[in-house]
Design a protein around this motif. Structure first.
Motif, PDB file in Angstrom:
ATOM      1  N   LYS A   1       0.721  -1.283  -0.123  1.00 49.26           N
ATOM      2  CA  LYS A   1      -0.007  -0.085  -0.179  1.00 49.26           C
ATOM      3  C   LYS A   1       0.759   1.206   0.064  1.00 49.26           C
ATOM      4  N   ARG A   2       1.994   1.047   0.379  1.00 43.54           N
ATOM      5  CA  ARG A   2       3.178   2.304   0.399  1.00 43.54           C
ATOM      6  C   ARG A   2       4.078   2.370  -0.608  1.00 43.54           C
ATOM      7  N   TYR A   3       4.642   0.991  -0.951  1.00 37.78           N
ATOM      8  CA  TYR A   3       5.801   1.132  -2.014  1.00 37.78           C
ATOM      9  C   TYR A   3       5.404  -0.135  -3.136  1.00 37.78           C
ATOM     10  N   LYS A   4       6.142   0.243  -4.205  1.00 36.06           N
ATOM     11  CA  LYS A   4       5.984  -0.626  -5.341  1.00 36.06           C
ATOM     12  C   LYS A   4       7.600  -1.108  -5.838  1.00 36.06           C
ATOM     13  N   LEU A   5       7.613  -2.461  -5.789  1.00 40.14           N
ATOM     14  CA  LEU A   5       8.769  -2.935  -5.977  1.00 40.14           C
ATOM     15  C   LEU A   5       9.263  -2.657  -7.367  1.00 40.14           C
ATOM     16  N   GLY A   6      10.857  -2.502  -7.510  1.00 40.31           N
ATOM     17  CA  GLY A   6      11.104  -2.357  -8.684  1.00 40.31           C
ATOM     18  C   GLY A   6      12.495  -3.440  -9.359  1.00 40.31           C
ATOM     19  N   ARG A   7      13.599  -3.336  -9.034  1.00 46.87           N
ATOM     20  CA  ARG A   7      14.357  -4.392  -9.737  1.00 46.87           C
ATOM     21  C   ARG A   7      15.430  -4.813  -8.396  1.00 46.87           C
ATOM     22  N   LEU A   8      16.294  -6.033  -8.742  1.00 45.55           N
ATOM     23  CA  LEU A   8      17.443  -6.490  -7.804  1.00 45.55           C
ATOM     24  C   LEU A   8      18.538  -5.593  -7.925  1.00 45.55           C
ATOM     25  N   LEU A   9      19.085  -5.132  -6.738  1.00 44.55           N
ATOM     26  CA  LEU A   9      20.373  -4.625  -6.559  1.00 44.55           C
ATOM     27  C   LEU A   9      21.364  -5.543  -6.397  1.00 44.55           C
ATOM     28  N   VAL A  10      21.357  -6.228  -5.374  1.00 48.73           N
ATOM     29  CA  VAL A  10      22.554  -7.017  -4.876  1.00 48.73           C
ATOM     30  C   VAL A  10      22.053  -7.980  -3.821  1.00 48.73           C
ATOM     31  N   GLU A  11      22.716  -9.171  -4.057  1.00 49.07           N
ATOM     32  CA  GLU A  11      22.459 -10.255  -2.913  1.00 49.07           C
ATOM     33  C   GLU A  11      23.563 -10.700  -2.254  1.00 49.07           C
ATOM     34  N   GLY A  12      23.535 -10.605  -0.894  1.00 54.94           N
ATOM     35  CA  GLY A  12      24.510 -10.774   0.158  1.00 54.94           C
ATOM     36  C   GLY A  12      24.308 -12.329   0.745  1.00 54.94           C
ATOM     37  N   ARG A  13      24.876 -12.526   2.018  1.00 56.60           N
ATOM     38  CA  ARG A  13      25.094 -13.791   2.702  1.00 56.60           C
ATOM     39  C   ARG A  13      23.708 -13.764   3.180  1.00 56.60           C
ATOM     40  N   PHE A  14      23.252 -12.758   3.947  1.00 53.83           N
ATOM     41  CA  PHE A  14      21.750 -13.075   4.944  1.00 53.83           C
ATOM     42  C   PHE A  14      20.854 -12.163   4.469  1.00 53.83           C
ATOM     43  N   ALA A  15      20.832 -11.605   3.065  1.00 55.09           N
ATOM     44  CA  ALA A  15      19.893 -10.545   2.604  1.00 55.09           C
ATOM     45  C   ALA A  15      20.098 -10.407   1.213  1.00 55.09           C
ATOM     46  N   PHE A  16      19.058  -9.800   0.525  1.00 61.27           N
ATOM     47  CA  PHE A  16      19.041  -9.310  -0.782  1.00 61.27           C
ATOM     48  C   PHE A  16      18.201  -7.697  -0.976  1.00 61.27           C
ATOM     49  N   VAL A  17      18.922  -6.982  -1.764  1.00 63.29           N
ATOM     50  CA  VAL A  17      18.401  -5.717  -1.750  1.00 63.29           C
ATOM     51  C   VAL A  17      17.695  -5.316  -3.238  1.00 63.29           C
ATOM     52  N   MET A  18      16.356  -4.866  -3.169  1.00 64.59           N
ATOM     53  CA  MET A  18      15.608  -4.445  -4.281  1.00 64.59           C
ATOM     54  C   MET A  18      15.348  -2.907  -4.288  1.00 64.59           C
ATOM     55  N   THR A  19      15.359  -2.402  -5.518  1.00 68.10           N
ATOM     56  CA  THR A  19      14.659  -1.009  -5.657  1.00 68.10           C
ATOM     57  C   THR A  19      13.067  -0.865  -5.250  1.00 68.10           C
ATOM     58  N   ALA A  20      12.491   0.103  -4.967  1.00 63.35           N
ATOM     59  CA  ALA A  20      11.136   0.422  -5.016  1.00 63.35           C
ATOM     60  C   ALA A  20      10.824   1.917  -5.164  1.00 63.35           C
ATOM     61  N   THR A  21       9.700   2.192  -5.128  1.00 59.26           N
ATOM     62  CA  THR A  21       9.067   3.371  -5.257  1.00 59.26           C
ATOM     63  C   THR A  21       8.110   3.660  -4.264  1.00 59.26           C
ATOM     64  N   ARG A  22       8.253   4.756  -3.746  1.00 62.63           N
ATOM     65  CA  ARG A  22       7.284   5.233  -2.566  1.00 62.63           C
ATOM     66  C   ARG A  22       6.106   5.841  -3.275  1.00 62.63           C
ATOM     67  N   LEU A  23       4.910   5.287  -2.917  1.00 57.08           N
ATOM     68  CA  LEU A  23       3.671   5.715  -3.824  1.00 57.08           C
ATOM     69  C   LEU A  23       3.473   6.927  -3.431  1.00 57.08           C
ATOM     70  N   THR A  24       3.590   7.594  -2.137  1.00 56.14           N
ATOM     71  CA  THR A  24       3.083   9.045  -1.835  1.00 56.14           C
ATOM     72  C   THR A  24       3.844  10.165  -2.761  1.00 56.14           C
ATOM     73  N   ASP A  25       4.864   9.809  -2.903  1.00 60.74           N
ATOM     74  CA  ASP A  25       5.778  11.045  -3.591  1.00 60.74           C
ATOM     75  C   ASP A  25       6.634  10.404  -4.699  1.00 60.74           C
TER      76      ASP A  25
ATOM     77  N   LYS B   1      12.314   7.193  -5.139  1.00 58.64           N
ATOM     78  CA  LYS B   1      13.296   5.760  -5.187  1.00 58.64           C
ATOM     79  C   LYS B   1      13.794   5.498  -3.759  1.00 58.64           C
ATOM     80  N   VAL B   2      13.718   4.259  -3.219  1.00 62.38           N
ATOM     81  CA  VAL B   2      14.206   3.580  -2.353  1.00 62.38           C
ATOM     82  C   VAL B   2      14.838   2.337  -2.416  1.00 62.38           C
ATOM     83  N   ALA B   3      15.581   1.899  -1.337  1.00 63.41           N
ATOM     84  CA  ALA B   3      16.438   0.667  -1.388  1.00 63.41           C
ATOM     85  C   ALA B   3      15.603  -0.201  -0.536  1.00 63.41           C
ATOM     86  N   VAL B   4      15.138  -1.560  -0.657  1.00 66.75           N
ATOM     87  CA  VAL B   4      14.457  -2.416   0.247  1.00 66.75           C
ATOM     88  C   VAL B   4      15.357  -3.406   0.573  1.00 66.75           C
ATOM     89  N   LYS B   5      15.975  -3.593   1.881  1.00 65.17           N
ATOM     90  CA  LYS B   5      16.700  -4.937   1.864  1.00 65.17           C
ATOM     91  C   LYS B   5      15.852  -5.889   2.793  1.00 65.17           C
TER      92      LYS B   5
END
Length: 438
Positions: free
Chosen positions: A132-156, A159-163
């Protein structure tokens, strides 16, 4: 009531609640288990804890130790009556009430690669707290315990990073209080640490979402420029799974052979100011390397990935025993498997990072070379500042890569080093002006 009506009622019940007839062996096993519970409940001493949940207590303070912020389902009290009811039903064969089919869906265990592909192609959906607040984008990087994707905040549209932090990889006894929650709760230490940090060269915490599945989503600012060449701007992971990565924003990709002396000084001054801020606030990052520094087109940097960060120990007994960083950035004391405090090791790591920036490669390639501690420059290599050995970049590298942690340069001394001092003062003035205008 006629026999036909009785038969119809029995048939309807069997259709509504189909049960599998137990064999004698099944009944006997259930009877044996129920008997043990019956006598355990019969002779168990009365507990002062009425809810039946084991609240472990800290040995020093006596306070309740909370390892999981998720509310626990209330458990039935183990009384003699309950145990006796189980004992009686072992051979009678009555069944527990069936739960609705919507609640009986088994949890599907998926791999991280399957999760990433599912989030990207839409077959795997996150909770409404996120969508309801964010829309996922693409994959940035993958690590040992996590991976990171881009996203867009819908209110404004920001662009953000989502780990995506896999909670199963983070021991519950390391979780810390959630500073952003009015109702309390605990979060992975990376989130709790970022919540309390505020520095221009440290990635900015924005939000986090606790998913009902295995992930906690850490949402931060998205900083950096695309440093990969157009021919390698994206790569596909795993062949045909459709997972693609964005171009990298980190210092590893920014370094093309090596950085010119002025650019290296500009970037390293910001790194040093971030390290000084962390140490002044009692935090060590514990995984400094080029991949954890993101850079934009103006060479403004942010330190990222606080998954290994921790408070600086206040006593020698609390020193770190386990290394959380990258092998080629490990200090001699870590290679010797000694207990370490953190800040001294951090200075060695940023020394390796500075060498990598100006030379274009690692100063050490094995544990033996790290223990030897000899810093070798490539033949014919020189820097603009080499004409002043005791005030140049080469001298600062030598002081950072001192094998003795007792004589190794401190972060305060780094900020005062003649090669860096003017650049540090420039950024300090800029940060103060920005803070005052805000």
């Amino acid at each position: 009531m006629s026999c036909i009506e009785l038969h119809q009622m029995k048939t309807c019940r069997e259709e509504e609640e189909p049960t599998k007839r137990r064999s004698f062996a099944d009944k006997f096993n259930l009877f044996r288990a129920s008997t043990g519970e019956f006598f355990a409940a019969l002779f168990k001493p009365r507990s002062s804890n009425p809810d039946g949940i084991d609240h472990s207590r800290d040995g020093n303070s006596g306070s309740v130790v909370v390892e999981d912020e998720r509310p626990q389902e209330p458990q039935p009290r183990k009384t003699v009556l309950n145990a006796f009811n189980k004992l009686g039903t072992a051979f009678i064969g009555s069944t527990a009430p069936r739960t609705p089919s919507s609640d009986a869906v088994p949890e599907v265990v998926t791999t991280r690669a399957e999760d990433m592909a599912g989030f990207l192609n839409g077959s795997k959906v996150l909770s409404p707290n996120f969508t309801k607040r964010y829309k996922l984008g693409r994959l940035l990087v993958e690590g040992r315990f996590a991976f990171v994707m881009t996203a867009t905040r819908l209110t404004d549209g920001r662009k953000v990073a989502v780990k995506f932090i896999d909670v199963d990889k983070i021991p519950r006894n390391t979780w810390l209080p959630d500073r952003g929650s009015a109702t309390g709760g605990y979060v992975p230490p990376e989130i709790a640490i970022l919540q309390q940090l505020d520095h221009p060269n440290i990635i900015q915490y924005i939000d986090h979402v606790v998913e009902p599945t295995k992930y906690v989503l850490l949402i931060t600012e998205l900083h950096g420029s695309d440093w990969q060449r157009a021919s390698s701007s994206s790569t596909t992971l795993g062949g045909d799974d459709g997972v693609t990565t964005c171009t990298s924003f980190d210092l590893f990709e920014c370094i093309d052979h090596r950085l010119p002396d002025p650019v290296a000084r500009k970037i390293f001054a910001q790194i040093a100011l971030a390290v000084n801020y962390l140490h002044a606030n009692g935090i060590v990052h514990r995984d400094f390397k080029d991949e954890n520094v993101v850079v934009d087109s103006n060479y403004n940097i942010r330190i990222i990935d606080f998954g290994s960060a921790a408070p600086i120990p206040k006593s020698q007994r609390a020193f770190f025993a386990q290394f959380q960083g990258t092998a080629l950035y490990a200090s001699p004391e870590i290679v010797r498997k000694e207990m370490y405090r953190g800040p001294e090791d951090e200075m060695w790591a940023v020394g390796v990072l500075l060498y990598t920036m100006v030379v274009g490669g690692s100063p050490f390639h094995s544990d033996a070379e790290i223990l030897e501690g000899t810093v070798r420059m490539p033949r014919g290599f020189h820097l603009e500042s080499d004409k002043d050995y005791h005030g140049g970049c080469r001298h600062l590298i030598q002081r950072l890569l001192d094998c003795d942690p007792e004589t190794r340069i401190t972060i305060e001394e780094v900020l005062e080093h003649s090669w860096l001092k003017k650049e540090v003062e420039f950024y300090q003035t800029a940060y103060q002006s920005s803070h005052m205008s805000a």
